[in-house]
Write a protein that holds these residues in place. Structure first.
Motif, PDB file in Angstrom:
ATOM      1  N   LEU A  14      15.284  73.694  89.776  1.00  0.00           N
ATOM      2  CA  LEU A  14      14.683  74.124  91.036  1.00  0.00           C
ATOM      3  C   LEU A  14      14.917  73.057  92.104  1.00  0.00           C
ATOM      4  O   LEU A  14      15.333  73.366  93.231  1.00  0.00           O
ATOM      5  CB  LEU A  14      13.184  74.390  90.862  1.00  0.00           C
ATOM      6  CG  LEU A  14      12.395  74.698  92.136  1.00  0.00           C
ATOM      7  CD1 LEU A  14      12.953  75.908  92.869  1.00  0.00           C
ATOM      8  CD2 LEU A  14      10.919  74.887  91.796  1.00  0.00           C
ATOM      9  N   ILE A  27      13.371  81.789  97.515  1.00  0.00           N
ATOM     10  CA  ILE A  27      12.300  81.428  96.604  1.00  0.00           C
ATOM     11  C   ILE A  27      11.476  82.692  96.415  1.00  0.00           C
ATOM     12  O   ILE A  27      10.876  83.196  97.366  1.00  0.00           O
ATOM     13  CB  ILE A  27      11.440  80.287  97.185  1.00  0.00           C
ATOM     14  CG1 ILE A  27      12.294  79.026  97.345  1.00  0.00           C
ATOM     15  CG2 ILE A  27      10.206  80.048  96.321  1.00  0.00           C
ATOM     16  CD1 ILE A  27      11.608  77.909  98.100  1.00  0.00           C
ATOM     17  N   TYR A  88      14.768  81.666  91.807  1.00  0.00           N
ATOM     18  CA  TYR A  88      15.021  80.638  92.806  1.00  0.00           C
ATOM     19  C   TYR A  88      16.535  80.475  92.890  1.00  0.00           C
ATOM     20  O   TYR A  88      17.189  80.249  91.885  1.00  0.00           O
ATOM     21  CB  TYR A  88      14.348  79.323  92.396  1.00  0.00           C
ATOM     22  CG  TYR A  88      12.907  79.539  91.969  1.00  0.00           C
ATOM     23  CD1 TYR A  88      11.935  79.834  92.919  1.00  0.00           C
ATOM     24  CD2 TYR A  88      12.531  79.505  90.624  1.00  0.00           C
ATOM     25  CE1 TYR A  88      10.612  80.068  92.538  1.00  0.00           C
ATOM     26  CE2 TYR A  88      11.221  79.728  90.239  1.00  0.00           C
ATOM     27  CZ  TYR A  88      10.267  80.012  91.202  1.00  0.00           C
ATOM     28  OH  TYR A  88       8.969  80.255  90.825  1.00  0.00           O
ATOM     29  N   LEU A 101       5.971  79.470  91.262  1.00  0.00           N
ATOM     30  CA  LEU A 101       6.022  78.306  92.139  1.00  0.00           C
ATOM     31  C   LEU A 101       4.571  77.899  92.406  1.00  0.00           C
ATOM     32  O   LEU A 101       4.009  78.102  93.471  1.00  0.00           O
ATOM     33  CB  LEU A 101       6.747  78.628  93.449  1.00  0.00           C
ATOM     34  CG  LEU A 101       7.108  77.412  94.279  1.00  0.00           C
ATOM     35  CD1 LEU A 101       8.015  76.480  93.487  1.00  0.00           C
ATOM     36  CD2 LEU A 101       7.781  77.806  95.554  1.00  0.00           C
TER      37      LEU A 101
END
Length: 136
Positions: A14, A27, A88, A101
């Protein structure tokens, strides 16, 4: 070839996806409670005018998160009711994962995912469904 990721690998890639973006970052995560390290990377991309698109699915943004997002000119957000997917990606690499997230997920959960690149897996990288978020 797709690479299997555990929690630490997902966090590592990420970070890599955010740092390596030259044009755009997507995202996609139901929950947004972004840790300081990821916030710093998003702010770096904002300064470089990289297009950052964030799609979230739980309308529980805290006021400080919402205010932070609003002050970033190159960041656009979209709400998708009932979103459960976590993905992502930038223009060349992507992660499809179980990890939200959400800082708690990165620290406390056992997560898994896959990492793919456009060069090594072009058909897999251009997975169906992502195109609907391109118009955000």
């Amino acid at each position: 070839m797709a690479e299997f990721l555990d929690t630490e690998g997902t966090t590592h890639y990420l970070t890599k996806i955010l740092k390596n973006a030259k044009q755009e970052v997507f995202i996609i995560s139901p929950y947004l409670k972004i840790n300081h390290k990821i916030k710093d990377l998003i702010e770096d991309q904002n300064r470089m005018k990289i297009d950052v698109k964030i799609v979230y699915g739980k309308n529980e943004l805290q006021p400080d998160e919402n205010n932070w997002l609003k002050q970033l000119n190159s960041v656009r957000t979209g709400f998708c009711k009932d979103l459960h997917a976590k993905c992502y990606l930038n223009e060349n690499e992507a992660i499809v994962t179980s990890m939200n997230l959400y800082e708690y997920s990165q620290v406390n959960n056992y997560e898994m995912g896959i990492y793919v690149t456009k060069d090594e897996d072009p058909k897999l990288y251009l997975f169906p469904g992502i195109q609907e978020y391109k118009g955000l």
